[in-house]
Motif scaffolding. Structure first.
Motif, PDB file in Angstrom:
ATOM      1  N   ASN A   8       3.829  -2.655  -8.343  1.00 23.35           N
ATOM      2  CA  ASN A   8       3.292  -3.983  -8.645  1.00 23.35           C
ATOM      3  C   ASN A   8       3.306  -4.284 -10.140  1.00 23.35           C
ATOM      4  OD1 ASN A   8       2.162  -6.470  -7.765  1.00 23.35           O
ATOM      5  ND2 ASN A   8       0.138  -5.794  -8.444  1.00 23.35           N
ATOM      6  N   GLY A   9       4.471  -4.048 -10.769  1.00 23.53           N
ATOM      7  CA  GLY A   9       4.599  -4.360 -12.187  1.00 23.53           C
ATOM      8  C   GLY A   9       4.197  -3.230 -13.102  1.00 23.53           C
ATOM      9  N   GLY A  10       4.269  -1.988 -12.604  1.00 23.25           N
ATOM     10  CA  GLY A  10       4.007  -0.851 -13.476  1.00 23.25           C
ATOM     11  C   GLY A  10       5.092  -0.622 -14.499  1.00 23.25           C
ATOM     12  N   TRP A  33      12.366  -6.756 -12.536  1.00 21.41           N
ATOM     13  CA  TRP A  33      13.755  -7.237 -12.636  1.00 21.41           C
ATOM     14  C   TRP A  33      14.459  -7.107 -11.294  1.00 21.41           C
ATOM     15  CZ3 TRP A  33      14.883  -3.806 -17.530  1.00 21.41           C
ATOM     16  CH2 TRP A  33      14.165  -4.309 -18.615  1.00 21.41           C
ATOM     17  N   GLY A  34      14.228  -5.973 -10.617  1.00 19.06           N
ATOM     18  CA  GLY A  34      14.845  -5.786  -9.308  1.00 19.06           C
ATOM     19  C   GLY A  34      14.360  -6.804  -8.294  1.00 19.06           C
ATOM     20  N   ARG A  35      13.078  -7.093  -8.306  1.00 18.69           N
ATOM     21  CA  ARG A  35      12.521  -8.034  -7.335  1.00 18.69           C
ATOM     22  C   ARG A  35      12.904  -9.478  -7.674  1.00 18.69           C
ATOM     23  NH1 ARG A  35       9.350  -5.213  -4.095  1.00 18.69           N
ATOM     24  NH2 ARG A  35       8.361  -3.301  -4.872  1.00 18.69           N
ATOM     25  N   ASN A  36      13.002  -9.783  -8.978  1.00 23.10           N
ATOM     26  CA  ASN A  36      13.293 -11.159  -9.401  1.00 23.10           C
ATOM     27  C   ASN A  36      14.784 -11.466  -9.448  1.00 23.10           C
ATOM     28  OD1 ASN A  36      10.541 -11.605  -9.728  1.00 23.10           O
ATOM     29  ND2 ASN A  36      10.566 -11.103 -11.919  1.00 23.10           N
ATOM     30  N   GLY A  37      15.625 -10.432  -9.396  1.00 23.09           N
ATOM     31  CA  GLY A  37      17.066 -10.652  -9.471  1.00 23.09           C
ATOM     32  C   GLY A  37      17.551 -11.022 -10.850  1.00 23.09           C
TER      33      GLY A  37
END
Length: 325
Positions: free
Chosen positions: A265-267, A273-277
């Motif tokens: 969760n943003g550690g 970056w991976g989740r947001n593309g």
């Protein structure tokens, strides 16, 4: 009990942090010695020191804190499933979590010679994707038996205390290196920050659940803005099991450091970056500050410095593969 190392008037000292003061150890007592003696002995020494303190010591604000120990080795685990899900996309372009991750807690060895302390400036390699990693690190004390092939219960017994760890990471360098199926190497070993002190394991006994998980609240901020928060208990394995696995077919010894792996969760930015593309939030740049907060331990601040020029290494040369001169 909080154990720290610091510099004051050009002198290196180590001892206890009590309230807003630091109290040096008596002559002959060192952090390394207390780790080797074990937690019970360390608590006795600390109790005697505090009973005799009588207001002595130096204001914490008047000293420069250093990394709270010089680790004999650093194993860094990857124990948060949510972190693996996100960061794998930004590092190697593949999503998901490998089935192999679920069987055993995987780790890599990182560089004990590039340990940084609180508020210390990191000097990264030239890169385009500098990142932080929010972790809690286990400090190993005197382990049961000889520290070899420990059970999970014995692994928990070997935990002397905890500190905060920031595994600074150059993600683009890491991604290039890991295409060779080794590493991370130069993508990681330029800086691992620890601090602000070691908090002994007894301070957390009331929070450990029946399985050994420790639900500490974790938070990461970049330039004062929160980018991540998690619970340490979201790890796939409790910390005692990490110690036990590290001891398999070898030994853990006093002064070894075991990172929990990066919180989810943003550690880290790489997970986002991976989740947001895309690289949003943006990679770290010179002048940025990173603050990591862990419940009952404190805050670890780090500053991003400029990359320095280094001698170039040429690429591999074509070779004939001749078998005789």
């Amino acid at each position: 009990m909080r154990i720290a190392r610091w510099e004051t008037d050009g002198r290196l000292e180590e001892g206890l942090v009590h309230g807003d003061r630091v109290i040096p150890f008596p002559d002959g007592t060192t952090t390394a010695g207390l780790l080797a003696a074990g937690l019970a002995t360390a608590l006795e020494v600390g109790a005697e020191m505090l009973a005799a303190a009588d207001g002595r010591g130096t204001a914490l604000a008047a000293v420069r804190l250093l990394a709270p120990l010089q680790p004999s080795s650093i194993r860094d685990f990857v124990a948060f499933e949510e972190h693996v899900e996100g960061v794998s996309v930004s590092v190697d372009g593949r999503g998901g979590v490998s089935e192999a991750w679920y069987r055993y807690p995987t780790f890599y060895f990182t560089n004990p010679h590039s340990v940084l302390g609180p508020d210390e400036r990191v000097t990264p390699p030239r890169c385009e994707a500098l990142d932080f990693e929010l972790e809690v690190a286990v400090v190993v004390g005197a382990p049961p038996r000889d520290g070899s092939d420990l059970t999970p219960g014995e692994g928990a017994e070997a935990i002397f205390g905890y500190t905060i760890m920031n595994d600074w990471s150059a993600r683009d360098v890491q991604a290039r290196e890991m295409q060779v199926r080794l590493g991370p190497a130069k993508g990681k070993d330029f800086g691992t920050a620890l601090g602000p002190w070691i908090v002994t394991a007894d301070e957390f006994a009331d929070l450990v659940d029946d399985e050994g998980f420790l639900p500490l609240e974790l938070e990461a901020l970049v330039n004062g803005e929160r980018v991540g928060h998690d619970l340490l208990s979201n790890m796939g394995w409790p910390l005692g099991e990490l110690v036990a696995y590290a001891s398999r077919n070898t030994r853990v010894v006093p002064g070894d450091l075991l990172g929990s792996g990066t919180a989810g969760n943003g550690g880290c930015l790489g997970e986002l970056w991976g989740r947001n593309g895309a690289r949003t939030p943006p990679p770290l740049v010179a002048g940025d500050t990173v603050t990591l907060r862990v419940e009952r331990i404190g805050e670890l601040h780090g500053i991003v410095g400029a990359a320095r020029e280094v001698p170039e290494i040429p690429p591999a040369r074509p070779r004939s593969r001749a078998r005789t001169r």
